[in-house]
Design a protein around this motif. Structure first.
Motif, PDB file in Angstrom:
ATOM      1  N   SER A 167       0.794  -1.230   0.000  1.00 13.76           N
ATOM      2  CA  SER A 167       0.000   0.000   0.000  1.00 13.76           C
ATOM      3  C   SER A 167       0.823   1.275   0.000  1.00 13.76           C
ATOM      4  CB  SER A 167      -0.917   0.011   1.229  1.00 13.76           C
ATOM      5  OG  SER A 167      -0.142   0.162   2.421  1.00 13.76           O
ATOM      6  N   GLY A 168       2.056   1.206   0.493  1.00 13.13           N
ATOM      7  CA  GLY A 168       2.843   2.424   0.669  1.00 13.13           C
ATOM      8  C   GLY A 168       2.425   3.228   1.883  1.00 13.13           C
ATOM      9  N   LEU A 169       1.498   2.701   2.691  1.00 11.79           N
ATOM     10  CA  LEU A 169       1.027   3.403   3.881  1.00 11.79           C
ATOM     11  C   LEU A 169       1.867   3.031   5.101  1.00 11.79           C
ATOM     12  CD1 LEU A 169      -2.829   2.946   3.413  1.00 11.79           C
ATOM     13  CD2 LEU A 169      -1.422   4.917   2.771  1.00 11.79           C
ATOM     14  N   ASP A 170       1.637   3.743   6.179  1.00 16.78           N
ATOM     15  CA  ASP A 170       2.299   3.453   7.454  1.00 16.78           C
ATOM     16  C   ASP A 170       1.404   2.478   8.227  1.00 16.78           C
ATOM     17  OD1 ASP A 170       4.276   5.285   6.782  1.00 16.78           O
ATOM     18  OD2 ASP A 170       3.219   6.945   7.742  1.00 16.78           O
ATOM     19  N   TRP A 171       1.622   1.192   7.988  1.00  9.21           N
ATOM     20  CA  TRP A 171       0.707   0.172   8.498  1.00  9.21           C
ATOM     21  C   TRP A 171       1.316  -0.607   9.664  1.00  9.21           C
ATOM     22  CZ3 TRP A 171       2.546  -4.796   8.457  1.00  9.21           C
ATOM     23  CH2 TRP A 171       3.635  -5.054   7.612  1.00  9.21           C
TER      24      TRP A 171
END
Length: 229
Positions: A167-171
């Motif tokens: 996702s490229g998110l901060d997960w």
């Protein structure tokens, strides 16, 4: 990025009517956070919560984006409530992640499960045979039985973690073992990228507390967090 410690946050909670979701709502409200709860049936939500009606089995991208817009972070306790909804976690998370990208929100913490680190998926076709945190009983007796019984559920969660990694998110993926309905103690153990040794149980209340705490732990970004009572 994580929010500064002690900062009141705007949070969007998915799966808000489930066991962990209800705990997230209560604990977030008690901590002074501003919460938006997303549920298929908002009538099941407690009074006083900002509610958004959304069916993640047939997601409306605009509704999800509006529910997330302006949030500091998203918390997802999405999971199947019956055999009819088995396999919902991966596509639901994909829809949530897409809405986050549209809304410009980067931080997400989700519920996964302890066995998932050893479950193959398209994005991780050759996981380790054993989780480094598991002892002999879990590795060779209990773990194989659990994974056989819940094979489809764990495969869905493994694909969900694929979505997060891509996702490229901060997960952060929080991985509890068997869940219980014991009350919140705030006393639980965690490990990064491995299960908790000897951790067979975790209360839904403590899992929710761990998820909220992860928002203020930058070291959990891009990691799995094993949690157990």
């Amino acid at each position: 990025m994580s929010a500064p410690e002690g900062t009141d946050m705007k949070l969007t909670v998915f799966g808000a009517t489930g066991g962990i979701g209800r705990q997230l709502l209560a604990q977030a409200a008690a901590a002074g956070h501003e919460v938006t709860a997303v549920a298929r049936d908002p009538r099941r939500l407690p009074p006083g919560v900002r509610a958004v009606a959304a069916d993640l089995a047939a997601p409306d991208a605009a509704v999800l984006r509006d529910a997330i817009a302006g949030a500091d972070a998203v918390l997802s306790a999405v999971g199947p409530s019956s055999r009819a909804t088995a396999g919902i976690t991966e596509p639901a998370t994909r829809a949530i992640v897409g809405a986050m990208a549209d809304a410009g929100v980067r931080r997400i913490v989700v519920v996964s499960a302890a066995p998932v680190g050893t479950v193959p998926s398209p994005g991780n076709p050759h996981p380790p045979k054993h989780d480094p945190g598991d002892g002999p009983l879990m590795r060779y007796v209990v773990g194989p039985l659990i994974k056989a019984a819940l094979r489809d559920h764990y495969a869905d969660l493994a694909r969900m973690e694929d979505v997060l990694r891509g996702s490229g998110l901060d997960w952060t993926a929080v991985r509890p073992p068997k869940l219980t309905d014991k009350p919140l103690t705030g006393t639980y153990r965690t490990e990064l990228d491995r299960n908790v040794r000897g951790g067979a149980l975790a209360s839904r209340a403590n899992v929710a507390a761990c998820m909220l705490a992860s928002l203020e732990r930058p070291e959990t970004v891009g990691r799995a967090v094993g949690v157990a009572d």
